[in-house]
Structure formats: structure tokens, C-alpha cells
Design a protein around this motif. Sequence first.
Motif, PDB file in Angstrom:
ATOM      1  N   ARG A 171       0.813  -1.216   0.000  1.00 16.25           N
ATOM      2  CA  ARG A 171       0.000   0.000   0.000  1.00 16.25           C
ATOM      3  C   ARG A 171       0.846   1.266   0.000  1.00 16.25           C
ATOM      4  O   ARG A 171       0.459   2.288  -0.575  1.00 16.25           O
ATOM      5  N   TYR A 172       2.013   1.204   0.643  1.00 16.21           N
ATOM      6  CA  TYR A 172       2.867   2.378   0.775  1.00 16.21           C
ATOM      7  C   TYR A 172       4.280   2.009   0.298  1.00 16.21           C
ATOM      8  O   TYR A 172       5.150   1.663   1.106  1.00 16.21           O
ATOM      9  N   PRO A 173       4.541   2.072  -1.015  1.00 15.84           N
ATOM     10  CA  PRO A 173       5.845   1.639  -1.555  1.00 15.84           C
ATOM     11  C   PRO A 173       7.017   2.445  -1.022  1.00 15.84           C
ATOM     12  O   PRO A 173       8.160   1.993  -1.088  1.00 15.84           O
ATOM     13  N   GLN A 174       6.752   3.629  -0.472  1.00 21.13           N
ATOM     14  CA  GLN A 174       7.847   4.427   0.073  1.00 21.13           C
ATOM     15  C   GLN A 174       8.516   3.734   1.254  1.00 21.13           C
ATOM     16  O   GLN A 174       9.684   4.000   1.556  1.00 21.13           O
ATOM     17  N   VAL A 175       7.788   2.830   1.917  1.00 18.78           N
ATOM     18  CA  VAL A 175       8.376   2.101   3.048  1.00 18.78           C
ATOM     19  C   VAL A 175       9.490   1.186   2.557  1.00 18.78           C
ATOM     20  O   VAL A 175      10.569   1.095   3.162  1.00 18.78           O
ATOM     21  N   GLU A 176       9.247   0.497   1.447  1.00 17.75           N
ATOM     22  CA  GLU A 176      10.273  -0.381   0.886  1.00 17.75           C
ATOM     23  C   GLU A 176      11.505   0.418   0.463  1.00 17.75           C
ATOM     24  O   GLU A 176      12.644  -0.004   0.686  1.00 17.75           O
ATOM     25  N   GLN A 177      11.287   1.594  -0.140  1.00 19.71           N
ATOM     26  CA  GLN A 177      12.410   2.443  -0.525  1.00 19.71           C
ATOM     27  C   GLN A 177      13.186   2.919   0.704  1.00 19.71           C
ATOM     28  O   GLN A 177      14.414   3.016   0.676  1.00 19.71           O
ATOM     29  N   TYR A 178      12.462   3.177   1.776  1.00 21.15           N
ATOM     30  CA  TYR A 178      13.114   3.619   3.012  1.00 21.15           C
ATOM     31  C   TYR A 178      14.000   2.511   3.586  1.00 21.15           C
ATOM     32  O   TYR A 178      15.133   2.760   4.011  1.00 21.15           O
ATOM     33  N   LYS A 232      18.119   2.698   4.035  1.00 24.41           N
ATOM     34  CA  LYS A 232      18.762   2.508   5.334  1.00 24.41           C
ATOM     35  C   LYS A 232      19.530   1.194   5.421  1.00 24.41           C
ATOM     36  O   LYS A 232      20.105   0.876   6.470  1.00 24.41           O
ATOM     37  N   HIS A 233      19.533   0.450   4.286  1.00 24.16           N
ATOM     38  CA  HIS A 233      20.227  -0.839   4.227  1.00 24.16           C
ATOM     39  C   HIS A 233      19.734  -1.797   5.313  1.00 24.16           C
ATOM     40  O   HIS A 233      20.525  -2.522   5.939  1.00 24.16           O
ATOM     41  N   LEU A 234      18.440  -1.767   5.538  1.00 23.83           N
ATOM     42  CA  LEU A 234      17.835  -2.685   6.510  1.00 23.83           C
ATOM     43  C   LEU A 234      17.393  -3.939   5.771  1.00 23.83           C
ATOM     44  O   LEU A 234      16.617  -3.873   4.808  1.00 23.83           O
ATOM     45  N   ARG A 235      17.884  -5.065   6.209  1.00 25.56           N
ATOM     46  CA  ARG A 235      17.660  -6.314   5.480  1.00 25.56           C
ATOM     47  C   ARG A 235      16.221  -6.773   5.559  1.00 25.56           C
ATOM     48  O   ARG A 235      15.656  -7.260   4.589  1.00 25.56           O
ATOM     49  N   ASP A 236      15.599  -6.648   6.735  1.00 29.78           N
ATOM     50  CA  ASP A 236      14.237  -7.114   6.897  1.00 29.78           C
ATOM     51  C   ASP A 236      13.581  -6.338   8.042  1.00 29.78           C
ATOM     52  O   ASP A 236      14.174  -5.448   8.638  1.00 29.78           O
ATOM     53  N   PHE A 237      12.361  -6.726   8.383  1.00 29.49           N
ATOM     54  CA  PHE A 237      11.618  -6.016   9.409  1.00 29.49           C
ATOM     55  C   PHE A 237      12.184  -6.268  10.800  1.00 29.49           C
ATOM     56  O   PHE A 237      12.044  -5.439  11.688  1.00 29.49           O
ATOM     57  N   THR A 238      12.809  -7.414  10.987  1.00 26.62           N
ATOM     58  CA  THR A 238      13.429  -7.696  12.278  1.00 26.62           C
ATOM     59  C   THR A 238      14.552  -6.706  12.557  1.00 26.62           C
ATOM     60  O   THR A 238      14.710  -6.213  13.679  1.00 26.62           O
TER      61      THR A 238
END
Length: 545
Positions: A409-416, A420-426
Motif C-alpha cells: 500500500r505504501y511503496p515508500q516504506v520499501e524504498q526507506y 537505510k540498508h535494513l535487510r528485513d523487518f526484524t
Amino acid sequence: MTVGSFFIRTSRVLNSSNFLLLCTLSGGGVVAYSESQSGAERPSIEANEPAKKKVVVLGTGWAATSFLKDLDASLYDVQVVSPRNYFAFTPLLPSVTCGTVEARSIVEPVRNIIKKRKGEVNFWEAECVKIDYSNKKVFCRSNIDNLVGSNEFSLDYDFLVVAVGAQVNTFNTPGVKENCHFLKDVEDAQKIRLSVIDCFEKAVLPSLSDDERRSNLHFVVVGGGPTGVEFAAELHDYVQEDLIKLYPTVKDKVKITLIQSGDHILNMFDERISSFAEQKFTRDGVEVQTGCRVVAVNDKDITVKVKSTGDVCSVPHGLIVWSTGISTLPVIRDFMEEIGQTKRHVLATNEWLRVNGCEDVYAIGDCSSITQRKIMDDITAIFEAADKNNSGTLTIEEFQEVMDDIILRYPQVEQYLKQKHLRDFTTLWKDLQGNESKEIDIQAFKLALSHADSQVKSLPATAQVAAQQGAYLARCFNRRDHTEENPEGPRRFSGSGRHRFLPFRYRHLGQFAPLGGEQAAAELPGDWVSMGHSTQWLWYSVYAR
């Protein structure tokens, strides 16, 4: 005979069972258009079949043609309205201006395209002059004035697809419309080609002085984007490889000037590409004037203001090509006023390409812009939806359960996350907490996603974007009946159920900038930049089948 009719009689695209073309538009994006030569059988219409929904498509550019190409027209009563009865492969327009490519090789008649579609599509060569949203009607006028019969008619619609494109932005600069050439369509490219030859023919007349010859052979390009840069490069090659051989007496009097209001040309590319292009033009003798704004134009002079010093100077010209961006067409401005979008430059749509505030009206291509909803506007509703037990906190499992729908729903989250080079939600969870806490409250949840909306960006007005939007919207139309009972989109956080379709997601395939002299620059996904002769061969290869 109209210009559009001329192309029906002379257009000749690849005569093969299938062709695939990839290249760039004036926004620099890689685009594709594929057309099968084998038409489908048109189904017979039974007398007791329910009436089909009427779909009216305005335009025959990249967005509209992509939509028509992928639409299952047997499901709808489809009618297309456009003042041009052909599709033009616009990325090659700069090449048409200098004869590198013939105009007939980059056009395909619309009627040739739609006859191969499944179902029946009607085409009317006319211009839409008014959209009456209240009554679901469009008013049109034919530009063919030399034949009997009324030129005006109207069409009712159930669904309206607005893909009329845009017009050149003159910024209300005095004299531009009267004295400059534009490069938006095939007719523009042909006019430029004839005008370039006229400049040389006039310059060699025996009655002219040297100053008059230099004035006639001063070619000015206003706008340092991909279109302006490519035209300047094509013109330079044309002059050096062909024209000075035909007009040797004036070969030392030719000058090409590129004027750019910004600090660099190709400023939407990587700075390495901008620098490479400027250095190449300097070596080629193309004068690049950055930080300059054109304030007036007449039939003999162009007046330029230098931003840094405020100095104003006028120089004579033989031909000016104006390529400084796009602006809204009058019919779209009138429509925006009717629906309450007067403060915008283009039509605002949601992520499903539906015009904001208008049911059953969609806008694709250069005439529209997607308004991406910000996640912070819905952050409380998202938290409450994830907090199933109403505990006031979220566990990592609850957090992950809603993240898939958030990403959709909010593709900007994936870009964020990528930025930030965050691998996953954990990783995001641990980065947020800084400790081993197993739950977070709503304030921490807001903090976790508070910077995601900084990644919201408007899409460029390119063929790549338009073609993808057209294909996406056609898929949605093809699956309307199926998704009514089986929605495919992300979860509705502010309500129940799911959205009917997945929102549009743009996939950037890269951008090219041909620079002349068998050299080009490319910027491709993965932060890959290539420049020079090898890139020119890459540019050539994208035309391969």
C-alpha cells in the motif's frame, strides 16, 4: 488530406510477424512496444448479450496505445478519440530532424493497431475539447475542415481513460510560440529538418554579408534535458558529416548553442553523465550556456539573462528549438477546474490511476501525476488493525503480519528500508528499539515509520512511465469482474476487506542519452553508469529483436 491521413498512407514499420523496440524518450527512460501482426478473430455478438460498458480513450500516445494493446476489448465497447490517427515512436524524433531516421519508419496507424485486438475498437480522428464529468460525456471536434458534414460530436462513457499527453511549456516567454520550433511530434521534426536546410540555402546566397551568414547558421537549442541534448548532438553530426560537404563555403560560420537555465545539462542524470556530456560538447564545438534564462525571442534575435550576474544580452539566430518541459493542455485545465483541482499543474490520481474525486475516470501518461498516500496519515489505523488483542502494544509477530500489506500500500516504506540498508523487518525492529524489548507501543511504531514518507517522489513524464501505466490499467480493466468477488489488493487499514487491485508500481528500467559522434551515456538500475563508444553500441542494441 490531413497530416494524420498522410501517415496512414505512407507509414511502414517493421514487416515481420512480431517486433520489439526499446529506447528512450525525452525523459530518458527505457521503454518497450511490441505489436503482433496476427489479428484475433472477432467474436460474433449475440442478440441477447447484455450491453457492454462504454470505455472512451482520449489519445494515441504511449499511455493510450499501451492500454489498447493490452486491453481485452471484447469485454467493453471501446472508442478512441485523438487528433492523430497514428502512434509515433517519439524517442526517435531527434533522429528524424536530421534524416538519420525517416518519419515513416517511426509511425504506425492506429487503425492498424486496433484491428489486431481481440474485440472491436472504434477510432475517431478528432480532438476532445471538453470533458463533462457530471453527465459522463466528452465533446469532440474534428480538425478536418475541407469536407462536408459537421465536425462536432459527443460520446457518452461509463469509463473514461484520459491519455491526451501535454503541450510544450513556454513559461509565457514573449515570442516563443511565434518564433521557435518544438519537438513533440513527427510534424515538428519534419519542420525542423526543412528549416535547417533553409538556413543553409539562405546563407550561401551571394548577396549576404558574413555577419548575415553567421546569423542564419546560428542554431540555438533551449533546454538541457535529454531531448534538447540529443537534438543538439544529432544536429552537430548532421552538420559535420553531411551539410558542410554540401555547403563548403559556409562551413566555418556554423554555430550551435545549447542554453540551460540550470547549472548543468542532463541534471536528472548522474552528475558523472552531466559532466561527460558537457565536456564532449565543448570538444565538439557546441557552446553550452548554463545558468541562463531566455526572456524574449523575435524572428531575428534571442534575448538571454545570466542568472548569476543579471546581465542581459541579445544574439541573432537562424533557428531555435525550444525543449524546456511540458505544461497542461487547455482541455485538461478546464476539466481540473470542474472537479476542483485548480491549484495543480496536472491531474491528480490515486495509486490506482483513478482521478481523485472522480468515479470511473482514469488518467495516465504526461497529463497526470500519482498522489501517493502518506503512511503517517494512516499510522493510527494501521496500529489498531495490527493490535488484534487491543493490548496497546505490538509484538514482532503482529508487526510483521501487517508489514506485507504496508509494503504493497505504501511503496515508500520499501524504498526507506533499502536506503537505510535494513535487510528485513526484524532489523528495523531492533534498530528502532536499541534493546531486546519484545513489544512496542504506538509512539515507537510511529517513530519506526516516521521517515518513510520522505521517499515519496513524483514519477517523471517519460514514455517508460506512460507505457507501464497503460499496461497496468488494461490489466485492471481485464480483471474487473474477477476482482469484484476476489479482491487482489492490500488490506484496507481504515475499513474492512481488501482493495480491489494492487496499486500501480513503477519499475525503472534505466535511461539513455545519445551524445553524438558514436557516443552515449547510460544510467541503469543498480547505480550502474556507462559512457562512451561502448554505450553507443548498447544504445543500438536495444533496437534488436
